[in-house]
Scaffold this active site. Structure first.
Site, PDB file in Angstrom:
ATOM      1  N   LYS A 197      46.023  -4.968  69.431  1.00 41.82           N
ATOM      2  CA  LYS A 197      46.874  -3.901  69.979  1.00 41.82           C
ATOM      3  C   LYS A 197      48.351  -4.148  69.682  1.00 41.82           C
ATOM      4  CE  LYS A 197      45.250  -1.285  73.072  1.00 41.82           C
ATOM      5  NZ  LYS A 197      44.545  -0.009  73.185  1.00 41.82           N
TER       6      LYS A 197
ATOM      7  N   GLU B 111      41.570  -2.332  59.605  1.00 38.53           N
ATOM      8  CA  GLU B 111      41.858  -0.893  59.507  1.00 38.53           C
ATOM      9  C   GLU B 111      42.867  -0.500  60.568  1.00 38.53           C
ATOM     10  OE1 GLU B 111      38.062   0.990  60.247  1.00 38.53           O
ATOM     11  OE2 GLU B 111      37.081  -0.542  59.033  1.00 38.53           O
TER      12      GLU B 111
ATOM     13  N   TYR C 163      44.653  27.476  45.318  1.00 37.26           N
ATOM     14  CA  TYR C 163      43.587  27.295  46.307  1.00 37.26           C
ATOM     15  C   TYR C 163      43.336  28.615  47.042  1.00 37.26           C
ATOM     16  CZ  TYR C 163      40.795  25.446  50.092  1.00 37.26           C
ATOM     17  OH  TYR C 163      39.766  25.226  50.973  1.00 37.26           O
ATOM     18  N   ASP C 164      44.433  29.223  47.513  1.00 34.60           N
ATOM     19  CA  ASP C 164      44.308  30.480  48.257  1.00 34.60           C
ATOM     20  C   ASP C 164      43.637  31.555  47.412  1.00 34.60           C
ATOM     21  OD1 ASP C 164      45.506  29.330  50.360  1.00 34.60           O
ATOM     22  OD2 ASP C 164      47.489  30.217  50.009  1.00 34.60           O
TER      23      ASP C 164
ATOM     24  N   ASP D 237      48.736  25.180  46.309  1.00 25.74           N
ATOM     25  CA  ASP D 237      48.287  25.945  47.474  1.00 25.74           C
ATOM     26  C   ASP D 237      47.937  27.378  47.080  1.00 25.74           C
ATOM     27  OD1 ASP D 237      48.774  23.714  48.877  1.00 25.74           O
ATOM     28  OD2 ASP D 237      50.442  24.512  50.058  1.00 25.74           O
ATOM     29  N   GLN D 238      48.768  27.914  46.161  1.00 28.30           N
ATOM     30  CA  GLN D 238      48.514  29.299  45.753  1.00 28.30           C
ATOM     31  C   GLN D 238      47.196  29.433  45.010  1.00 28.30           C
ATOM     32  OE1 GLN D 238      52.128  28.871  44.099  1.00 28.30           O
ATOM     33  NE2 GLN D 238      53.117  30.702  44.943  1.00 28.30           N
TER      34      GLN D 238
ATOM     35  N   CYS E 280      76.636  30.165  69.248  1.00 32.05           N
ATOM     36  CA  CYS E 280      78.070  30.357  69.284  1.00 32.05           C
ATOM     37  C   CYS E 280      78.341  31.416  68.215  1.00 32.05           C
ATOM     38  CB  CYS E 280      78.820  29.075  68.928  1.00 32.05           C
ATOM     39  SG  CYS E 280      80.561  29.409  68.577  1.00 32.05           S
TER      40      CYS E 280
ATOM     41  N   TYR F  29      35.547   6.011  60.076  1.00 34.20           N
ATOM     42  CA  TYR F  29      35.593   4.548  59.998  1.00 34.20           C
ATOM     43  C   TYR F  29      34.224   3.890  60.087  1.00 34.20           C
ATOM     44  CZ  TYR F  29      35.801   5.200  65.106  1.00 34.20           C
ATOM     45  OH  TYR F  29      35.564   5.597  66.383  1.00 34.20           O
TER      46      TYR F  29
ATOM     47  N   CYS G 179      84.120  28.878  64.112  1.00 35.11           N
ATOM     48  CA  CYS G 179      83.957  27.704  64.985  1.00 35.11           C
ATOM     49  C   CYS G 179      83.945  26.437  64.126  1.00 35.11           C
ATOM     50  CB  CYS G 179      82.652  27.830  65.753  1.00 35.11           C
ATOM     51  SG  CYS G 179      82.180  26.318  66.617  1.00 35.11           S
TER      52      CYS G 179
ATOM     53  N   CYS H 230      81.180  27.641  74.050  1.00 35.42           N
ATOM     54  CA  CYS H 230      80.967  26.645  73.001  1.00 35.42           C
ATOM     55  C   CYS H 230      81.929  25.460  73.218  1.00 35.42           C
ATOM     56  CB  CYS H 230      81.226  27.279  71.639  1.00 35.42           C
ATOM     57  SG  CYS H 230      81.235  26.083  70.292  1.00 35.42           S
TER      58      CYS H 230
ATOM     59  N   ASP I  11      45.109   6.597  67.007  1.00 27.33           N
ATOM     60  CA  ASP I  11      45.173   6.966  68.418  1.00 27.33           C
ATOM     61  C   ASP I  11      44.854   8.446  68.579  1.00 27.33           C
ATOM     62  OD1 ASP I  11      45.476   6.485  71.057  1.00 27.33           O
ATOM     63  OD2 ASP I  11      47.663   6.317  71.030  1.00 27.33           O
TER      64      ASP I  11
ATOM     65  N   CYS J 111      84.727  25.446  70.306  1.00 23.33           N
ATOM     66  CA  CYS J 111      85.764  26.460  70.097  1.00 23.33           C
ATOM     67  C   CYS J 111      86.028  27.334  71.313  1.00 23.33           C
ATOM     68  CB  CYS J 111      85.404  27.331  68.894  1.00 23.33           C
ATOM     69  SG  CYS J 111      83.992  28.406  69.197  1.00 23.33           S
TER      70      CYS J 111
ATOM     71  N   LYS K  68      44.099   1.415  63.764  1.00 25.46           N
ATOM     72  CA  LYS K  68      43.420   1.958  64.939  1.00 25.46           C
ATOM     73  C   LYS K  68      44.109   3.277  65.284  1.00 25.46           C
ATOM     74  CE  LYS K  68      41.573   0.663  69.424  1.00 25.46           C
ATOM     75  NZ  LYS K  68      41.956   1.849  70.173  1.00 25.46           N
TER      76      LYS K  68
HETATM   77  S1  IVH Z   1      35.512   0.876  65.368  1.00 26.77           S
HETATM   78  C1  IVH Z   1      32.263  -1.024  67.329  1.00 26.77           C
HETATM   79  N1  IVH Z   1      37.588   1.551  63.907  1.00 26.77           N
HETATM   80  O1  IVH Z   1      39.232   2.996  69.060  1.00 26.77           O
HETATM   81  C2  IVH Z   1      33.211  -0.183  66.656  1.00 26.77           C
HETATM   82  N2  IVH Z   1      37.452   2.334  66.161  1.00 26.77           N
HETATM   83  O2  IVH Z   1      37.638   1.246  71.565  1.00 26.77           O
HETATM   84  C3  IVH Z   1      33.950   0.703  67.571  1.00 26.77           C
HETATM   85  N3  IVH Z   1      39.312   3.786  66.836  1.00 26.77           N
HETATM   86  O3  IVH Z   1      37.682   5.186  70.785  1.00 26.77           O
HETATM   87  C4  IVH Z   1      34.964   1.503  66.925  1.00 26.77           C
HETATM   88  N4  IVH Z   1      40.385   3.724  64.917  1.00 26.77           N
HETATM   89  O4  IVH Z   1      37.372   5.835  68.325  1.00 26.77           O
HETATM   90  C5  IVH Z   1      36.981   1.644  65.107  1.00 26.77           C
HETATM   91  N5  IVH Z   1      39.353   2.125  62.517  1.00 26.77           N
HETATM   92  C6  IVH Z   1      38.744   2.209  63.708  1.00 26.77           C
HETATM   93  C7  IVH Z   1      39.275   2.952  64.781  1.00 26.77           C
HETATM   94  C8  IVH Z   1      38.604   2.991  65.995  1.00 26.77           C
HETATM   95  C9  IVH Z   1      40.375   4.206  66.155  1.00 26.77           C
HETATM   96  C10 IVH Z   1      39.017   4.106  68.266  1.00 26.77           C
HETATM   97  C11 IVH Z   1      37.585   4.476  68.515  1.00 26.77           C
HETATM   98  C12 IVH Z   1      37.380   4.116  69.960  1.00 26.77           C
HETATM   99  C13 IVH Z   1      38.378   3.030  70.187  1.00 26.77           C
HETATM  100  C14 IVH Z   1      37.674   1.697  70.277  1.00 26.77           C
END
Ligand code: IVH
Length: 675
Positions: A321, A118, A39-40, A36-37, A433, A230, A438, A415, A122, A418, A120
């Site tokens: 999911k 992959e 890089y900085d 890091d250093q 405290c 992705y 204590c 506390c 969030d 004690c 997903k």
């Molecule tokens: S593919 C047709 N890959 O999930 C392809 N989506 O409803 C559509 N998301 O809001 C997306 N990780 O942003 C894909 N590895 C991943 C993902 C991904 C997260 C999200 C995407 C979208 C929702 C899909």
């Protein structure tokens, strides 16, 4: 504008390249090469050059991520190609149904293609447009056809390349992916919001989406957002690869971070096994939120054949999911724990609940302000998340489920360990405290003293410290050194062998250097690193204890708050008595790698440039510092000498121009050895 000397513009380009490469190594390859250093230091050198010659300041310079003006509204951005969403599959049967629906259209071809799977992520979906490899615009998903132009915010996200790497980047390319907030960043951000009296974000997804929609990019820049790509599309709607797997590899080669744990699966049964492993093993340790896995037909020609359903969801992909790692349960009680510095931390006692596969009963509530900000009441139904490996976290109450019997909570006046009156200092969110004797504080203080980064006493576990305290053998850290084998064997779960081992481990800790002892004492604001800086600089306990706050503050890396705290600690008669007892026990009070106060380079300011024949930058810095000198990044008239190696750049030019002495590595070695 001043004309830019050729060597300087070459140096700026080299710095931009080195910094971009370092970011790629850090965010994409997950293998940082520069410290890091370092890089900085390079970053500051580039900033300095750009200040001197504004013409050097290119759009894709790593210095140009922040500092954009506040906007009044976002412009609308039309996506090159529609951004789709995904259908869901909640179990293996639904994955099999997904495969069958594909087989009905393309038959066996799907088995020859297989799948890429992959995580997903969030977070918030984002589309990045690169023109000639340079980030031109970034837009939210919006309704899929049009989103909002959030370019200035996205530019601040570390890990989003401002320029793609390689010479095979298409002239116009849209990279799609997810902006997200790691759990640690999410917690820090919410703590800061509580401190500022602002409402907390309920989850990392909302926080990421909210961050994208800040009109002031400096607010976004202050949040530790990250990005994973992705997908990528060309203007005609085609993909720049033959398979999804290849596409991910190209993204990485261009410098785009791609989420870990992706895999190629031949059969839908393999996909199921991958999803189970991710959900039940990988997920808890990820450090960021996922809500499932995404399954994609690997062969892109086959994807095109399958097409899109209702102009909304592709037939060739599905989201598998997972159960949410959030649950609701009753807040039975709020208790407090006492830390080694006396900090009083409230925690939730919950009706036991399964959160993402683990039973949760306790969760930290941080401090009284957070409880008030979230309006948590005893008896509330609350939302609980398990944030990766991080301890469980109470998001907030579900007010709709209140029946009026809930009780507001107040910090206890005394506390619970004690009975001493709890105090709160001005400008501090925590309460304390103040009683150094204590028993709650003593326990945590001993645990800290014995911990890995402090005196590292093998075998002195939390449970054993509790035993020693309960037996009355110890009260403070100095008492540890008087504990005998005979005393230990009288306790439960101790044999002669384990008693002897523990006494030997405690004795061995006497040889630990001053820095570890300093950290182990638990002085407020003094972490392991600060303890090392102080011990190296002063060398011995006596020198350190004699230092004034001003002298302490002069040590690089030691701020005013820390300096005051250290001086205050050593001025305290109780602390002085403890240290005296530790000395009598035979503890070592010096630092083997200390800076020489009257070393051959004491008072010298040294600049390193270019690559030296045998020493790395870090090693050369250590040599100079141990000899009493200081390494700085910029050459000025105050520089004592410059050590130049191969491909030395603008610093060398500047040294020559200012008449500062320039030496090589061999001469540096002679000078540090004082010959
Ligand atoms: S593919 C047709 N890959 O999930 C392809 N989506 O409803 C559509 N998301 O809001 C997306 N990780 O942003 C894909 N590895 C991943 C993902 C991904 C997260 C999200 C995407 C979208 C929702 C899909």
């Amino acid at each position: 504008m001043p004309a830019v000397p050729t060597t300087t513009s070459q140096r700026a380009a080299a710095l931009r390249d080195a910094l971009a490469r370092a970011q790629h190594e850090y965010y994409v390859l997950d293998q940082p090469v520069l410290s890091d250093q370092e890089y900085d230091r390079l970053f500051r050198e580039l900033q300095t050059l750009e200040q001197a010659y504004p013409a050097l300041r290119t759009e894709d310079s790593p210095t140009q991520r922040v500092g954009a003006p506040v906007q009044s509204a976002f412009r609308t951005h039309r996506h090159l190609v529609r951004m789709l969403s995904l259908d869901n599959a909640f179990d293996q049967a639904e994955l099999v149904a997904f495969e069958q629906s594909i087989e009905r259209i393309v038959g066996d071809a799907v088995h020859r293609s297989g799948y890429t799977v992959e995580l997903k992520i969030d977070g918030a979906a984002i589309a990045l447009t690169y023109r000639d490899g340079v980030l031109a615009t970034a837009a939210t998903r919006g309704d899929g056809t049009e989103g909002e132009d959030v370019t200035l915010n996205v530019r601040t996200i570390r890990g989003v390349p401002l320029r793609l790497l390689g010479d095979d980047v298409p002239p116009l390319l849209e990279v799609r992916g997810e902006v997200y907030l790691p759990f640690t960043g999410f917690e820090q951000m919410n703590e800061a919001r509580v401190a500022a009296g602002e409402p907390v974000y309920v989850n990392p997804r909302n926080a990421a989406a909210g961050s994208m929609r800040q009109l002031d990019p400096s607010i976004t820049a202050a949040r530790p957002l990250r990005f994973f790509g992705y997908a990528a599309v060309l203007p005609d709607g085609t993909a720049p690869a033959r398979t999804q797997w290849e596409l991910l590899e190209r993204l990485m080669a261009w410098g785009v971070p791609v989420a870990p744990h992706r895999a190629r699966c031949h059969t839908i049964a393999d996909v199921g096994r991958w999803a189970d492993t991710i959900e039940h093993q990988t997920r808890a340790a990820l450090g960021f939120a996922i809500d499932g896995g995404v399954v994609k037909v690997n062969d892109i020609a086959l994807q095109d054949e399958l097409g899109v359903r209702n102009d909304r969801t592709p037939r060739w992909a599905v989201a598998r999911k997972f159960a949410p790692d959030m649950a609701v349960t009753r807040l039975e009680q709020i208790d407090v724990s006492i830390g080694r510095t006396g900090v009083v931390t409230p925690f939730a006692v919950l009706a036991p609940v399964d959160v993402g596969g683990a039973t949760v009963t306790y969760a930290s509530l941080h401090n009284a302000d957070q409880i008030a900000a979230k309006d948590l009441r005893v008896g509330d139904i609350v939302q609980v998340v398990r944030a990766g490996d991080v301890i469980p976290y109470v998001l907030g109450p579900v007010p709709e489920r209140r029946d009026g019997s809930e009780q507001r909570w107040q910090l206890p006046a005394v506390c619970p360990r004690c009975g001493t009156t709890i105090v709160r200092y001005r400008d501090d969110v925590a309460s304390y405290c103040p009683n150094v004797a204590c028993p709650g504080r003593q326990l945590e203080g001993l645990v800290h003293f014995a911990s890995k980064e402090a005196l590292d006493i093998d075998g002195l576990s939390y449970a054993r410290i509790q035993q020693l305290l309960a037996a009355g053998y110890v009260h403070d850290v100095a008492d540890l050194f008087d504990v005998s084998v005979a005393q230990l064997v009288a306790l439960e779960r101790f044999g002669t062998k384990s008693a002897e081992n523990l006494v030997a481990a405690i004795a061995a800790a006497k040889q630990q250097p001053l820095s570890r002892l300093l950290f182990g004492l638990g002085i407020r604001h003094v972490g392991a690193q600060a303890a090392q800086l102080l011990a190296r600089q002063f060398g011995t306990r006596d020198a350190l204890m004699a230092a004034t706050p001003a002298q302490l503050g002069e040590v690089r890396g030691i701020g005013e708050i820390m300096a005051t705290s250290v001086a205050g600690y050593f001025a305290d008669p109780t602390a002085r008595a403890l240290i005296e007892r530790l000395r009598a026990c035979g503890l070592r009070f010096d630092e083997p790698n200390a800076v020489q106060a009257d070393g051959p380079l004491t008072g010298a300011t040294v600049v390193l440039t270019g690559s030296l024949p045998t020493l790395s930058r870090g090693e050369a810095t250590a040599l100079v510092e141990q000899a009493g000198g200081r390494v700085t990044s910029g050459v000025s008239r105050k520089t004592t000498f410059v050590v130049a190696g191969e491909e030395a750049g603008s610093k060398l030019d500047k040294a020559v121009a200012l008449g500062v002495e320039v030496i090589d590595e061999a001469e540096l070695r002679r000078r540090v050895s004082g010959t």
